[in-house]
Design a protein around this motif. Sequence first.
Motif, mmCIF file in Angstrom:
data_model
loop_
_atom_site.group_PDB
_atom_site.id
_atom_site.type_symbol
_atom_site.label_atom_id
_atom_site.label_comp_id
_atom_site.label_asym_id
_atom_site.label_seq_id
_atom_site.Cartn_x
_atom_site.Cartn_y
_atom_site.Cartn_z
ATOM 1 N N THR A 11 1.719 -42.172 69.809
ATOM 2 C CA THR A 11 1.016 -41.708 69.711
ATOM 3 C C THR A 11 -1.235 -41.550 70.340
ATOM 4 N N SER A 12 -1.007 -42.899 70.591
ATOM 5 C CA SER A 12 -2.247 -43.832 70.432
ATOM 6 C C SER A 12 -1.587 -44.799 72.387
ATOM 7 N N SER B 218 4.148 -41.532 74.991
ATOM 8 C CA SER B 218 3.468 -42.082 74.831
ATOM 9 C C SER B 218 2.036 -40.415 74.545
ATOM 10 N N GLY B 219 1.290 -40.683 73.852
ATOM 11 C CA GLY B 219 0.234 -39.781 74.390
ATOM 12 C C GLY B 219 -0.781 -39.875 75.696
ATOM 13 N N PRO C 4 -2.537 -34.301 69.801
ATOM 14 C CA PRO C 4 -1.751 -34.858 69.859
ATOM 15 C C PRO C 4 -0.353 -33.125 69.544
ATOM 16 N N ILE D 11 6.928 -34.823 70.347
ATOM 17 C CA ILE D 11 6.436 -35.829 69.658
ATOM 18 C C ILE D 11 8.319 -36.318 69.313
ATOM 19 N N ILE E 84 6.735 -43.816 65.019
ATOM 20 C CA ILE E 84 5.453 -43.503 65.586
ATOM 21 C C ILE E 84 4.205 -44.294 65.118
ATOM 22 N N VAL F 282 0.735 -45.039 65.039
ATOM 23 C CA VAL F 282 -1.075 -44.001 64.851
ATOM 24 C C VAL F 282 -2.536 -44.748 65.696
ATOM 25 N N ASP G 138 -8.245 -41.336 70.607
ATOM 26 C CA ASP G 138 -6.840 -41.253 70.987
ATOM 27 C C ASP G 138 -6.325 -41.452 69.501
ATOM 28 N N ALA H 81 -4.492 -39.631 65.979
ATOM 29 C CA ALA H 81 -3.640 -38.771 65.782
ATOM 30 C C ALA H 81 -3.899 -39.003 63.754
ATOM 31 N N LEU I 92 3.005 -36.384 60.987
ATOM 32 C CA LEU I 92 4.631 -37.168 61.570
ATOM 33 C C LEU I 92 5.359 -37.669 60.681
#
Length: 308
Positions: free
Chosen positions: A40-41, A58-59, A94, A99, A107, A109, A115, A117, A124
């Motif tokens: 997520t980053s 990916s974010g 996010p 996701i 996952i 974070v 960035d 989440a 999540l």
Amino acid sequence: MVLLLPLSIQVSAMDGWPRQIKAENGTVTLQQPPERIVSTSVTLTGSLLAIDAPVVGSGAGAPGSRFTDAQGFFRQWGDIARQRKVKPLYIGEPNIESIASEAPDLILVSATGNDSALRIVGQLSAIAPVLVVNYDDKSWQQLVTVLGQVTGHEAQAAQKVAEFDQREKALKPGLRLPPQPVSAMVWNGGGREVNLWTRESAQGKLLEQLGFSLAIPPASVTGNVSMGQRKDIIQLSGENLATGLDGKSWLLFASTDSTVPSVLSDPFLSQTEAVSNKNVYGMGADNFRLDYYSASHLLTTLQKLFAD
């Protein structure tokens, strides 16, 4: 399940699986190496790619900025992400549905930064095990080492670190450093805040490894922090700008061809030592976040600017 990874992360059974990860809030057992990682980053994604970890999504950031490519990925590894078919799952905020659609088995974070989440970790965790990683107090080498242990790619992480360290060791004796100490920063221009790298930042750690000394700004300006009380930057603006940028030389990260001329022509900075002596240097456009790829490019830039 949420894990906060300190620098002294302990991983048992390093030669096989299952693997227990001991973190600040407890222990988790990963039964096998993750095969579908969602980051997520966008900051962490580059380090995962560097160690060949199986990141599938990916974010992303805003596409086409001075930091990012058309996908919203950082320019230093955007082509590699495209080759490995990493999906940009969302831009900025996010998206839990995106996701979940990738069926991740891990996952990642980030604990701080734009960035992060962190606020939706609970949601999540219903999808897959979640690791919250703090990157703002680590060198990129320390970060890939941690990620290598978690993903089972510790050999790849060690190889990248060794390759880089060898290159860094070869470069250091030939550097003719500008006047010390230096203020290393991201200059945003247009009256916006300047992000000054601290000794805790990956950028600061790399510079010190190469023999640079970082200027320590006065205590009166060091209270400006944001984005989760980050340790890697001090934000300076207004009357604190010239006071906080007290290095004899300035190194401008995430810079374009126009950044150095813009700083040198700024009337509010004309009396600072670095500007008046024209000891202001652009470090290139792809080191807003430091990972293996951007750090390698940074060595090339430093060699061009300061090597014999």
